[in-house]
Design an enzyme around this catalytic site. Structure first.
Site, PDB file in Angstrom:
ATOM      1  N   LYS A  29      -5.991 -16.365   5.298  1.00 23.71           N
ATOM      2  CA  LYS A  29      -7.242 -16.727   5.267  1.00 23.71           C
ATOM      3  C   LYS A  29      -7.162 -18.436   5.936  1.00 23.71           C
ATOM      4  O   LYS A  29      -7.854 -18.726   6.608  1.00 23.71           O
ATOM      5  CB  LYS A  29      -8.013 -16.669   4.224  1.00 23.71           C
ATOM      6  CG  LYS A  29      -9.316 -17.000   4.052  1.00 23.71           C
ATOM      7  CD  LYS A  29      -9.950 -16.921   2.374  1.00 23.71           C
ATOM      8  CE  LYS A  29      -9.810 -15.463   1.979  1.00 23.71           C
ATOM      9  NZ  LYS A  29     -10.298 -15.249   0.634  1.00 23.71           N
ATOM     10  N   GLY A 109     -10.841  -8.310  -1.680  1.00 21.51           N
ATOM     11  CA  GLY A 109     -11.179  -8.450  -2.972  1.00 21.51           C
ATOM     12  C   GLY A 109     -10.180  -8.379  -4.216  1.00 21.51           C
ATOM     13  O   GLY A 109     -10.281  -8.372  -5.402  1.00 21.51           O
ATOM     14  N   ARG A 373     -10.206 -11.948  10.249  1.00 22.26           N
ATOM     15  CA  ARG A 373      -9.144 -11.411  10.340  1.00 22.26           C
ATOM     16  C   ARG A 373      -9.258 -10.198  10.784  1.00 22.26           C
ATOM     17  O   ARG A 373     -10.205  -9.830  11.280  1.00 22.26           O
ATOM     18  CB  ARG A 373      -8.670 -11.061   8.992  1.00 22.26           C
ATOM     19  CG  ARG A 373      -9.702 -10.161   8.130  1.00 22.26           C
ATOM     20  CD  ARG A 373      -9.623  -9.959   6.603  1.00 22.26           C
ATOM     21  NE  ARG A 373     -10.520  -9.472   6.042  1.00 22.26           N
ATOM     22  CZ  ARG A 373     -10.936  -9.425   4.725  1.00 22.26           C
ATOM     23  NH1 ARG A 373     -10.207 -10.190   3.933  1.00 22.26           N
ATOM     24  NH2 ARG A 373     -11.937  -9.012   4.130  1.00 22.26           N
ATOM     25  N   HIS A 491     -17.540  -2.756  -1.168  1.00 20.85           N
ATOM     26  CA  HIS A 491     -15.949  -2.789  -1.474  1.00 20.85           C
ATOM     27  C   HIS A 491     -15.528  -1.233  -1.359  1.00 20.85           C
ATOM     28  O   HIS A 491     -14.561  -0.956  -0.585  1.00 20.85           O
ATOM     29  CB  HIS A 491     -15.775  -3.276  -2.984  1.00 20.85           C
ATOM     30  CG  HIS A 491     -14.718  -3.026  -3.704  1.00 20.85           C
ATOM     31  ND1 HIS A 491     -13.933  -1.895  -4.024  1.00 20.85           N
ATOM     32  CD2 HIS A 491     -13.430  -3.776  -3.397  1.00 20.85           C
ATOM     33  CE1 HIS A 491     -12.739  -2.062  -4.505  1.00 20.85           C
ATOM     34  NE2 HIS A 491     -12.415  -3.017  -4.014  1.00 20.85           N
ATOM     35  N   SER A 799      22.923  19.766  13.828  1.00 19.37           N
ATOM     36  CA  SER A 799      21.276  19.363  13.657  1.00 19.37           C
ATOM     37  C   SER A 799      21.571  19.301  12.198  1.00 19.37           C
ATOM     38  O   SER A 799      21.902  19.798  11.445  1.00 19.37           O
ATOM     39  CB  SER A 799      20.507  20.387  13.546  1.00 19.37           C
ATOM     40  OG  SER A 799      19.262  20.280  13.030  1.00 19.37           O
ATOM     41  N   TYR A 886      17.083  14.212  19.536  1.00 18.01           N
ATOM     42  CA  TYR A 886      15.591  14.691  18.910  1.00 18.01           C
ATOM     43  C   TYR A 886      15.390  14.734  17.564  1.00 18.01           C
ATOM     44  O   TYR A 886      16.574  14.551  16.811  1.00 18.01           O
ATOM     45  CB  TYR A 886      15.445  16.073  19.451  1.00 18.01           C
ATOM     46  CG  TYR A 886      15.901  17.412  18.924  1.00 18.01           C
ATOM     47  CD1 TYR A 886      15.505  17.718  17.770  1.00 18.01           C
ATOM     48  CD2 TYR A 886      17.191  17.629  19.560  1.00 18.01           C
ATOM     49  CE1 TYR A 886      16.196  18.858  17.189  1.00 18.01           C
ATOM     50  CE2 TYR A 886      17.921  18.373  18.981  1.00 18.01           C
ATOM     51  CZ  TYR A 886      17.560  19.380  17.748  1.00 18.01           C
ATOM     52  OH  TYR A 886      18.132  20.211  16.973  1.00 18.01           O
TER      53      TYR A 886
HETATM   54  P1  ADP Z   1     -12.321 -12.498  -0.119  1.00 18.39           P
HETATM   55  O1  ADP Z   1     -10.887 -12.787   0.085  1.00 18.39           O
HETATM   56  O2  ADP Z   1     -12.500 -11.540  -1.435  1.00 18.39           O
HETATM   57  O3  ADP Z   1     -12.997 -12.198   1.070  1.00 18.39           O
HETATM   58  P2  ADP Z   1     -13.414 -15.086   0.262  1.00 18.39           P
HETATM   59  O4  ADP Z   1     -12.481 -16.435  -0.096  1.00 18.39           O
HETATM   60  O5  ADP Z   1     -13.504 -14.905   1.663  1.00 18.39           O
HETATM   61  O6  ADP Z   1     -12.952 -13.893  -0.678  1.00 18.39           O
HETATM   62  O7  ADP Z   1     -14.755 -15.508  -0.640  1.00 18.39           O
HETATM   63  C1  ADP Z   1     -15.868 -14.472  -0.675  1.00 18.39           C
HETATM   64  C2  ADP Z   1     -17.071 -14.968  -0.072  1.00 18.39           C
HETATM   65  O8  ADP Z   1     -17.213 -16.331  -0.747  1.00 18.39           O
HETATM   66  C3  ADP Z   1     -17.184 -15.464   1.395  1.00 18.39           C
HETATM   67  O9  ADP Z   1     -17.359 -13.989   2.264  1.00 18.39           O
HETATM   68  C4  ADP Z   1     -18.230 -16.234   1.524  1.00 18.39           C
HETATM   69  O10 ADP Z   1     -19.594 -15.425   1.594  1.00 18.39           O
HETATM   70  C5  ADP Z   1     -18.301 -16.979   0.242  1.00 18.39           C
HETATM   71  N1  ADP Z   1     -17.658 -18.270   0.473  1.00 18.39           N
HETATM   72  C6  ADP Z   1     -16.344 -18.740   0.482  1.00 18.39           C
HETATM   73  N2  ADP Z   1     -16.234 -19.895   0.496  1.00 18.39           N
HETATM   74  C7  ADP Z   1     -17.442 -20.544   1.028  1.00 18.39           C
HETATM   75  C8  ADP Z   1     -18.003 -21.757   1.501  1.00 18.39           C
HETATM   76  N3  ADP Z   1     -17.169 -22.815   1.589  1.00 18.39           N
HETATM   77  N4  ADP Z   1     -19.079 -22.056   1.510  1.00 18.39           N
HETATM   78  C9  ADP Z   1     -20.007 -20.867   1.344  1.00 18.39           C
HETATM   79  N5  ADP Z   1     -19.600 -19.581   0.832  1.00 18.39           N
HETATM   80  C10 ADP Z   1     -18.316 -19.427   0.907  1.00 18.39           C
HETATM   81 MG    MG Z   2     -13.592 -13.203   2.451  1.00 25.35          MG
HETATM   82 MG    MG Z   3     -13.933 -11.389  -3.065  1.00 24.54          MG
END
Ligand code: ADP
Ligand code: MG
Ligand code: MG
Length: 910
Positions: A29, A109, A373, A491, A799, A886
């Site tokens: 990330k 998640g 990603r 999810h 074999s 093979y």
């Molecule tokens: P995950 O790893 O579960 O995807 P994230 O870190 O991406 O978790 O966070 C989940 C959600 O939280 C993001 O998809 C976004 O909608 C919200 N989020 C995260 N950071 C921010 C931010 N800086 N501003 C607004 N929303 C955010």
């Molecule tokens: Mg996310």
């Molecule tokens: Mg999450």
């Protein structure tokens, strides 16, 4: 280590320290947030605390971490503050943060994100004034208290039947107000929620909710590090082979708000269809929402594109009028933002050269990108995306081959529901086709019970209101997953696609009653244990067990396989015992049969009688009489195999299993046999007792049978060669390879080879014609591997029977290893089950050595492997490196082996 280097990396429009290649240090990330900044895409500024700090946390705890990074975090915060002209902790115009985890490999998640951090009773007023929107400020605050209370302070449901305590409070307040949706709650209701949440935390956790923003921040950072070791993260790592040592990074990022009204929102999108692979931008969003609202399935999300919206409506049985008014697409409601998003997704996919899974937020008409990603996808999507990207010139051939995980081809080869049966089946509900497949099983409602049932040998469908990361293990053992709530990016949907598991999501008419363990649709109720079938390609849910049939393979699959053949060096054959298997194998692209187990033919129809007659016979003459009955049957089997394999090699192994496998061991069947053979049951019993061995795996089997009863080898050789000559006469290109099993000494080989050669000479003389054939041996005892040079001087091919070779090298049998092997795997004594993936260091060394020795004695020695390892991608890669000619595996694994062989060739078998 960590203290000498940089631990905190900033990202933003003004400056960005990291980039996409720094995943190990910044997590996926963090690295991609940095990369997006570099690409000029709007990303809220922030900083990433590296994965190395997580290791410090695990080893030395929170205090050490704070000491190590405090100064750098302060600096990072200044960077963010300068970018936004706000100060963290300033309650008149508060800078709010999200705290997000992110490890090297994406773990959807797995770790919890905390949003709106920095709010307290004063700051919420400041925020309200500044935004001119009191409701928004309190909505943000209640979300923060809820998330922080859960993730950092640990207020979670105590039992699986208990609902989330915060949600219970929300439901109570909604009920009081008589409203259904979160968006219908007013400012006072939200204030009430904050109050109740805090009270709940005080009562159940025994601590006050922290008001100091810095205390909040450190608490959240440590919670992210802590979450690396929580149960669900561990399970995910276990299921996906992610090492404990990698650690997670922490991303601290300034907030953007999707909950600022009707020109704000949040969403998730895929640059291509993650389910089918279709090159169609798609995704879901919600207006006036924040964070995980879309994936959590709280409200029905809307589609991003008009095309997607129309398709969704058709599946969800929503008419155009309702769609346009209630669920319009982003393309329709915020066309400018849609265009911007389209430009960003195009840029990102082009830049990464792969399908992207992106998260975004719209704040008052302005688009912010929060994550990108490489998207998880089904096996079918993997194939289609790889081949389409190749045709579109985005990737080259080698990269296309690398893009498909061989094991995932399984999903394409799996059966689908028989259309005829589908017509007759009763559809009981309808949801979204979240992940394709045809699944049939008994209903269970809880993930741990799914595991329990499966352990007892049942097949289950996990039915949930919605799924959460706690359900991972249960999802992985279920045949399929059905949820009542959530969309295509929920999810359940995302995880199921990642697992290649059938999933129907958001079947709105389904009501799940956890305490009663029932699900109902309309007036009908289905209990735990009832059978249902899910069609993950249409979203249909059927009552009962719907029969399946073989899948048809698409053009992209065929093209991928052709490409694999272009690059691979290893040949791929199949283990096939019958003409039908041989035909299937050939259709999957097998170039020959690497193992035909002749004994499998002994069980069919009347044959077992003749086999038993031979076993019962007191003398050679009696055995010959019985064998003479078997001869024509075996011959016709071989004729069928040669016909199917016209032009390709067919390796036939002589009789291998101990004779006791052919006689009945229970009294009832012994009586039947006695009757059939017309002998007293006592005689049968005596003979069966006679055949008893303490350790049949190491007993009277393999070439030991042929050596003690050469007449068996004679009959089989005759059947093979006569069949070959018969087929040759019909114009078929016969390539017979006769294989002697379980050889341990050269004299064993020679003894059997003599019988075979003499029989061949006799047959050729009788028929007045010759047939070319090869004479070789299995290498499956450690001794055979050790003396492979002297055996190689005699045999024309080897074999490797890697199953027996593994058993004898390891010193345990596959059938008994169940008592300790799972423990060994868990304890890390073995990394992998050596019967599934070859033990490269031990058994593999024997293989390598035997190949070298064998080839030293005979340079044109043909070498293959016919154990089930031949279909395991990691083993295939090893066999490629070991220089085998093979591999041979079961017909359904042939495509997997072909792709794995190509990947090994491309990357030089790493
Ligand atoms: P995950 O790893 O579960 O995807 P994230 O870190 O991406 O978790 O966070 C989940 C959600 O939280 C993001 O998809 C976004 O909608 C919200 N989020 C995260 N950071 C921010 C931010 N800086 N501003 C607004 N929303 C955010
Ligand atoms: Mg996310
Ligand atoms: Mg999450």
């Amino acid at each position: 280590m960590a203290s000498e280097t940089k631990n905190v990396y900033v990202f933003g429009a003004a400056r960005t320290d990291g980039h996409a290649k720094m995943k190990n240090l910044l997590g996926g990330k963090g690295a991609n947030l940095a990369e997006m900044c570099r690409l000029g895409i709007a990303v809220p500024p922030g900083f990433t605390i590296s994965t190395e700090v997580c290791t410090v946390y695990t080893k030395e705890g929170p205090e050490a971490v704070k000491k190590l990074v405090q100064a750098e975090v302060l600096e990072g915060m200044k960077f963010v503050e300068q970018g936004l002209g706000k100060k963290f902790g300033d309650s008149s115009d508060p800078l709010l943060l999200s705290v997000r985890s992110g490890s090297r490999a994406s773990m959807p998640g797995m770790m919890d994100t905390i949003l709106n951090l920095g709010l307290n009773d004063e700051a919420v007023e400041g925020l309200a004034r500044k935004a001119g929107n009191e409701r928004f400020a309190w909505d943000s605050y209640r979300r923060f208290v809820q998330m922080y209370g859960d993730v950092v302070m640990g207020l979670k449901p105590v039992s699986k039947e208990e609902h989330d305590p915060f949600e219970v409070v929300i439901d109570a307040v909604k009920a009081q107000k008589g409203v259904a949706l979160d968006t219908e709650l007013g400012t006072d209701d939200l204030k009430e929620l904050v109050k109740r949440f805090k009270g709940l935390i005080r009562a159940r956790v025994g601590r006050e909710f922290p008001t100091d923003p810095w205390e909040q921040l450190w608490g959240a950072v440590m919670a992210v590090f802590e979450s690396w070791n929580n149960e669900r993260a561990k399970v995910y790592r276990e299921l996906n082979d992610i090492p404990e040592s990698w650690g997670t990074a922490v991303n601290v990022q300034s907030m953007v708000f999707g909950n600022l009204g009707s020109r704000s929102g949040t969403g998730v999108a895929f640059t291509r269809d993650a389910s089918t692979g279709e090159d169609l931008f798609n995704g879901e969003f919600l207006i006036n929402a924040q964070g995980e609202d879309v994936v959590a399935g709280i409200r029905t999300p809307q589609q991003i594109t008009l095309e997607g919206s129309r398709r969704w409506a058709a599946l969800a049985l929503v008419d155009e009028e309702e769609r346009r008014t209630k669920f319009p697409s982003l393309e329709e409601v915020l066309p400018d933002i849609y265009k911007e998003l389209l430009a960003a997704e195009t840029k990102l996919e082009k830049h990464y050269g792969d399908m992207q899974d992106i998260e975004f937020t719209i704040q008052e008409g302005r688009l912010w990108m929060l994550q990108t990603r490489n998207g998880k996808r089904t096996g079918a999507a993997m194939v289609r995306i790889a081949m389409e990207m190749l045709r579109q010139g985005i990737i080259d051939e080698k990269e296309a081959l690398r893009r498909v995980t061989p094991e995932r081809l399984n999903e394409l080869l799996h059966p689908v529901f028989d259309p005829a049966a589908i017509k007759k089946a009763r559809s009981i509900a309808h949801g979204l086709p979240a992940s394709p497949g045809a699944a049939t099983g008994q209903i269970v409602f809880f993930a741990d019970e799914a595991e329990e049932w499966v352990r007892k040998g049942k097949t289950v469908i996990l039915v949930r209101q919605e799924t959460s990361p706690e359900d991972l293990r249960g999802m992985s053992v279920a045949q399929g997953i059905l949820t009542a709530r959530g969309g295509m990016t929920s999810h359940a949907a995302v995880v199921a696609r990642g697992m290649g598991k059938c999933c129907v999501a958001g079947a709105g008419a389904v009501r799940v009653d956890y305490p009663a363990r029932t699900m109902s649709v309309g007036s009908e109720t289905y209990k735990e244990g009832d059978w249902i079938s899910l069609d993950g390609s249409t979203g249909e849910v059927y009552l009962g067990q719907v029969p399946t049939k073989e899948a048809e393979l698409t053009g992209d699959f065929g093209a991928l396989m052709e490409l694999a053949d272009k690059y691979k060096r290893l040949g791929v054959r199949a283990n096939a015992d019958t003409p039908a298997d041989a035909k299937a194998a050939r259709s999957f692209g097998a170039k020959g049969i690497g193992l035909c187990r002749t004994e499998h033919m002994f069980f069919e129809g009347d044959r077992i009688k003749a086999v038993r007659e031979m076993i019962l016979a007191d003398d050679l003459a009696g055995r010959r009489r019985a064998l003479a009955k078997l001869l024509p049957m075996q011959r016709s089997d071989f004729e069928g195999l040669f016909r199917e394999m016209d032009g390709l090699a067919v390796t036939i192994r002589l009789l291998d299993p101990p004779l006791h496998e052919f006689v009945p061991h229970d009294e009832a069947n012994q009586k039947v046999m006695a009757h059939e053979m017309n002998v007293p049951v006592g005689v049968i019993k005596m003979r069966v007792d006679d055949l008893h061995e303490f350790n049949p795996m190491m007993g009277h089997r393999g070439c030991r049978l042929g050596i003690t009863y050469p007449e068996i080898t004679e009959m089989q050789t005759r059947a093979i060669l006569e069949a070959g000559l018969n087929m040759k006469a019909k114009g078929i290109d016969v390539r017979a390879e006769i294989m002697i099993p379980l050889v341990g000494t050269v004299r064993e080989f020679n003894a059997q080879a003599n019988v075979i050669r003499q029989t061949a000479a006799a047959v050729f003389q009788e028929r007045g014609e010759q047939l070319d054939y090869l004479l070789g041996t299995m290498i499956e005892t450690p001794r055979a591997a050790l003396i492979a040079d002297s055996i190689g001087a005699q045999a024309q091919f080897f074999s490797f029977g890697t199953n027996d070779l593994t058993q004898m090298t390891m010193g345990f049998s596959r059938d008994d290893a169940g008592k300790f092997l799972p423990y060994y795997l868990k304890a890390g004594i073995y990394e992998k089950d050596p019967f599934q993936s070859i033990d490269q260091k031990g058994v593999g060394l024997l293989v390598k050595m035997a190949v070298e020795k064998g080839r030293a004695a005979r340079s044109n020695l043909k070498v293959g492997v016919c154990g089930e390892h031949g279909g395991d991608p990691a083993s295939v890669e090893f066999f490629h490196r070991a220089g085998l000619d093979y591999v041979s595996c079961s017909p359904f694994r042939v495509p997997i082996a072909r792709l794995a062989a190509a990947q090994a060739a491309i990357d030089g078998g790493k």
